[in-house]
Design a protein around this motif. Structure first.
Motif, PDB file in Angstrom:
ATOM      1  N   ARG A 149       0.836  -1.213   0.000  1.00  0.00           N
ATOM      2  CA  ARG A 149       0.000   0.000   0.000  1.00  0.00           C
ATOM      3  C   ARG A 149       0.867   1.259   0.000  1.00  0.00           C
ATOM      4  NH1 ARG A 149      -2.812  -3.039   3.794  1.00  0.00           N
ATOM      5  NH2 ARG A 149      -4.657  -3.985   2.916  1.00  0.00           N
ATOM      6  N   GLN A 150       1.951   1.240   0.763  1.00  0.00           N
ATOM      7  CA  GLN A 150       2.841   2.403   0.820  1.00  0.00           C
ATOM      8  C   GLN A 150       3.518   2.621  -0.531  1.00  0.00           C
ATOM      9  OE1 GLN A 150       3.209   4.735   3.303  1.00  0.00           O
ATOM     10  NE2 GLN A 150       4.296   5.773   1.660  1.00  0.00           N
ATOM     11  N   ILE A 151       3.948   1.552  -1.168  1.00  0.00           N
ATOM     12  CA  ILE A 151       4.581   1.673  -2.480  1.00  0.00           C
ATOM     13  C   ILE A 151       3.581   2.237  -3.488  1.00  0.00           C
ATOM     14  CG2 ILE A 151       5.511   0.340  -4.420  1.00  0.00           C
ATOM     15  CD1 ILE A 151       6.782  -1.537  -2.300  1.00  0.00           C
ATOM     16  N   THR A 152       2.328   1.787  -3.419  1.00  0.00           N
ATOM     17  CA  THR A 152       1.304   2.291  -4.329  1.00  0.00           C
ATOM     18  C   THR A 152       1.048   3.774  -4.086  1.00  0.00           C
ATOM     19  OG1 THR A 152       0.311   0.084  -4.348  1.00  0.00           O
ATOM     20  CG2 THR A 152      -1.032   1.883  -5.180  1.00  0.00           C
ATOM     21  N   ARG A 153       1.044   4.198  -2.812  1.00  0.00           N
ATOM     22  CA  ARG A 153       0.888   5.632  -2.505  1.00  0.00           C
ATOM     23  C   ARG A 153       2.077   6.428  -3.040  1.00  0.00           C
ATOM     24  NH1 ARG A 153      -1.620   3.782   2.308  1.00  0.00           N
ATOM     25  NH2 ARG A 153       0.370   3.627   3.374  1.00  0.00           N
ATOM     26  N   ASP A 154       3.292   5.877  -2.864  1.00  0.00           N
ATOM     27  CA  ASP A 154       4.482   6.560  -3.376  1.00  0.00           C
ATOM     28  C   ASP A 154       4.420   6.694  -4.894  1.00  0.00           C
ATOM     29  OD1 ASP A 154       5.418   6.671  -0.776  1.00  0.00           O
ATOM     30  OD2 ASP A 154       6.826   4.994  -1.009  1.00  0.00           O
ATOM     31  N   LEU A 155       3.949   5.640  -5.562  1.00  0.00           N
ATOM     32  CA  LEU A 155       3.810   5.692  -7.015  1.00  0.00           C
ATOM     33  C   LEU A 155       2.816   6.784  -7.416  1.00  0.00           C
ATOM     34  CD1 LEU A 155       4.299   4.634  -9.875  1.00  0.00           C
ATOM     35  CD2 LEU A 155       2.537   2.900  -9.438  1.00  0.00           C
ATOM     36  N   PHE A 156       1.700   6.853  -6.717  1.00  0.00           N
ATOM     37  CA  PHE A 156       0.710   7.890  -7.007  1.00  0.00           C
ATOM     38  C   PHE A 156       1.328   9.284  -6.844  1.00  0.00           C
ATOM     39  CE2 PHE A 156      -2.544  10.870  -5.485  1.00  0.00           C
ATOM     40  CZ  PHE A 156      -3.364  10.900  -6.604  1.00  0.00           C
ATOM     41  N   ASN A 157       2.049   9.498  -5.748  1.00  0.00           N
ATOM     42  CA  ASN A 157       2.681  10.805  -5.514  1.00  0.00           C
ATOM     43  C   ASN A 157       3.702  11.128  -6.598  1.00  0.00           C
ATOM     44  OD1 ASN A 157       1.165  11.261  -3.208  1.00  0.00           O
ATOM     45  ND2 ASN A 157       2.669  10.293  -1.878  1.00  0.00           N
ATOM     46  N   ASP A 158       4.470  10.129  -7.023  1.00  0.00           N
ATOM     47  CA  ASP A 158       5.434  10.358  -8.100  1.00  0.00           C
ATOM     48  C   ASP A 158       4.734  10.690  -9.414  1.00  0.00           C
ATOM     49  OD1 ASP A 158       7.647   9.963  -6.461  1.00  0.00           O
ATOM     50  OD2 ASP A 158       7.764   7.812  -6.906  1.00  0.00           O
ATOM     51  N   LEU A 159       3.605  10.043  -9.663  1.00  0.00           N
ATOM     52  CA  LEU A 159       2.865  10.333 -10.893  1.00  0.00           C
ATOM     53  C   LEU A 159       2.262  11.736 -10.875  1.00  0.00           C
ATOM     54  CD1 LEU A 159       1.080   6.932 -11.599  1.00  0.00           C
ATOM     55  CD2 LEU A 159       3.113   7.877 -12.695  1.00  0.00           C
ATOM     56  N   VAL A 160       1.806  12.181  -9.713  1.00  0.00           N
ATOM     57  CA  VAL A 160       1.276  13.548  -9.605  1.00  0.00           C
ATOM     58  C   VAL A 160       2.393  14.552  -9.885  1.00  0.00           C
ATOM     59  CG1 VAL A 160       0.381  15.257  -7.970  1.00  0.00           C
ATOM     60  CG2 VAL A 160      -0.623  12.973  -8.054  1.00  0.00           C
ATOM     61  N   LYS A 161       3.574  14.327  -9.305  1.00  0.00           N
ATOM     62  CA  LYS A 161       4.704  15.237  -9.534  1.00  0.00           C
ATOM     63  C   LYS A 161       5.180  15.176 -10.980  1.00  0.00           C
ATOM     64  CE  LYS A 161       6.110  14.982  -4.736  1.00  0.00           C
ATOM     65  NZ  LYS A 161       7.019  14.360  -3.769  1.00  0.00           N
ATOM     66  N   LEU A 162       5.135  13.983 -11.568  1.00  0.00           N
ATOM     67  CA  LEU A 162       5.503  13.832 -12.974  1.00  0.00           C
ATOM     68  C   LEU A 162       4.525  14.599 -13.862  1.00  0.00           C
ATOM     69  CD1 LEU A 162       7.066  12.579 -15.321  1.00  0.00           C
ATOM     70  CD2 LEU A 162       5.747  10.481 -14.987  1.00  0.00           C
TER      71      LEU A 162
ATOM     72  N   ASN B 126       9.066  20.664 -17.800  1.00  0.00           N
ATOM     73  CA  ASN B 126      10.332  20.581 -17.083  1.00  0.00           C
ATOM     74  C   ASN B 126      10.912  19.174 -17.247  1.00  0.00           C
ATOM     75  OD1 ASN B 126      12.425  20.478 -15.225  1.00  0.00           O
ATOM     76  ND2 ASN B 126      11.344  21.707 -13.706  1.00  0.00           N
ATOM     77  N   PRO B 127      11.826  18.978 -18.204  1.00  0.00           N
ATOM     78  CA  PRO B 127      12.323  17.633 -18.479  1.00  0.00           C
ATOM     79  C   PRO B 127      13.152  17.022 -17.343  1.00  0.00           C
ATOM     80  CG  PRO B 127      13.467  19.241 -19.849  1.00  0.00           C
ATOM     81  CD  PRO B 127      12.384  19.966 -19.124  1.00  0.00           C
ATOM     82  N   GLN B 128      13.910  17.841 -16.602  1.00  0.00           N
ATOM     83  CA  GLN B 128      14.741  17.289 -15.527  1.00  0.00           C
ATOM     84  C   GLN B 128      13.887  16.662 -14.428  1.00  0.00           C
ATOM     85  OE1 GLN B 128      15.263  20.477 -16.684  1.00  0.00           O
ATOM     86  NE2 GLN B 128      17.133  20.080 -17.852  1.00  0.00           N
ATOM     87  N   VAL B 129      12.896  17.403 -13.975  1.00  0.00           N
ATOM     88  CA  VAL B 129      12.018  16.883 -12.921  1.00  0.00           C
ATOM     89  C   VAL B 129      11.197  15.718 -13.462  1.00  0.00           C
ATOM     90  CG1 VAL B 129      10.096  17.436 -11.374  1.00  0.00           C
ATOM     91  CG2 VAL B 129      11.930  19.087 -11.709  1.00  0.00           C
ATOM     92  N   ALA B 130      10.745  15.836 -14.707  1.00  0.00           N
ATOM     93  CA  ALA B 130       9.941  14.769 -15.306  1.00  0.00           C
ATOM     94  C   ALA B 130      10.739  13.463 -15.385  1.00  0.00           C
ATOM     95  CB  ALA B 130       9.450  15.182 -16.687  1.00  0.00           C
ATOM     96  N   LEU B 131      11.986  13.539 -15.818  1.00  0.00           N
ATOM     97  CA  LEU B 131      12.824  12.335 -15.877  1.00  0.00           C
ATOM     98  C   LEU B 131      13.042  11.749 -14.491  1.00  0.00           C
ATOM     99  CD1 LEU B 131      15.541  13.244 -18.540  1.00  0.00           C
ATOM    100  CD2 LEU B 131      13.883  11.390 -18.658  1.00  0.00           C
ATOM    101  N   SER B 132      13.293  12.629 -13.539  1.00  0.00           N
ATOM    102  CA  SER B 132      13.514  12.170 -12.162  1.00  0.00           C
ATOM    103  C   SER B 132      12.292  11.455 -11.606  1.00  0.00           C
ATOM    104  CB  SER B 132      13.873  13.378 -11.291  1.00  0.00           C
ATOM    105  OG  SER B 132      13.800  13.056  -9.936  1.00  0.00           O
ATOM    106  N   LYS B 133      11.127  12.034 -11.814  1.00  0.00           N
ATOM    107  CA  LYS B 133       9.894  11.437 -11.282  1.00  0.00           C
ATOM    108  C   LYS B 133       9.501  10.177 -12.049  1.00  0.00           C
ATOM    109  CE  LYS B 133       9.796  14.052  -7.951  1.00  0.00           C
ATOM    110  NZ  LYS B 133      10.210  13.474  -6.670  1.00  0.00           N
ATOM    111  N   ALA B 134       9.818  10.134 -13.344  1.00  0.00           N
ATOM    112  CA  ALA B 134       9.548   8.921 -14.122  1.00  0.00           C
ATOM    113  C   ALA B 134      10.414   7.771 -13.603  1.00  0.00           C
ATOM    114  CB  ALA B 134       9.815   9.164 -15.603  1.00  0.00           C
TER     115      ALA B 134
END
Length: 155
Positions: free
Chosen positions: A102-115, A123-131
């Protein structure tokens, strides 16, 4: 009357002693394992999750080219479906792994929102990092899954 109380007390002491002695040590319980039904449900979603994981280079290429429309389509399409599949798999994991999943799924959701925000801001730098972080979350989730003979080995 006093004699009846002492006999009654004596029987209560005997009964308590008997009940305590029958308690004995707990029987060792086998560690939890996956049932055939759980494995079947997990295996049903695994190919779709793995297929999205295998497309990580495609997303990286889209970000590097600045193809923001297709990046957003990828975020809201395949990766979001993979996240949904992770939530379907989680209840079929062993109880000790469910909170981590569940925590990993929440982290994935947060990364997708930031992406998505980085994509909106071009912003390609942040996008690559979040991807990369999103695909790392998928990898962590895949490590929680039971290893079966039909599951492809990670390269």
């Amino acid at each position: 009357m006093a004699r009846q109380r002492s006999i009654f007390s004596f029987f209560l002491v005997l009964l308590a002693t008997f009940l305590i002695s029958c308690g004995g040590p707990n029987v060792a319980v086998a560690p939890p394992t996956y049932t055939a039904v759980q494995l079947e449900k997990i295996q049903a979603y695994l190919p779709e999750i793995q297929a999205v994981r295998d497309r990580s280079q495609e997303l990286k290429t889209l970000i590097q080219r600045g193809d923001w429309i297709n990046v957003r389509n990828f975020i809201h399409g395949p990766i979001t479906e993979a996240r949904l599949n992770l939530t379907y798999v989680t209840p079929n994991l062993l109880p000790k792994d469910q909170s981590t999943a569940r925590q990993i799924t929440r982290d994935l959701f947060n990364d997708l929102v930031k992406l998505d925000k980085a994509t909106s801001a071009s912003n390609p730098q942040v996008a690559l990092s979040k991807a990369q972080a999103a695909f790392a979350d998928i990898d962590k989730f895949l490590e929680l899954l039971p290893k079966t003979s039909s599951q492809p080995e990670a390269s």
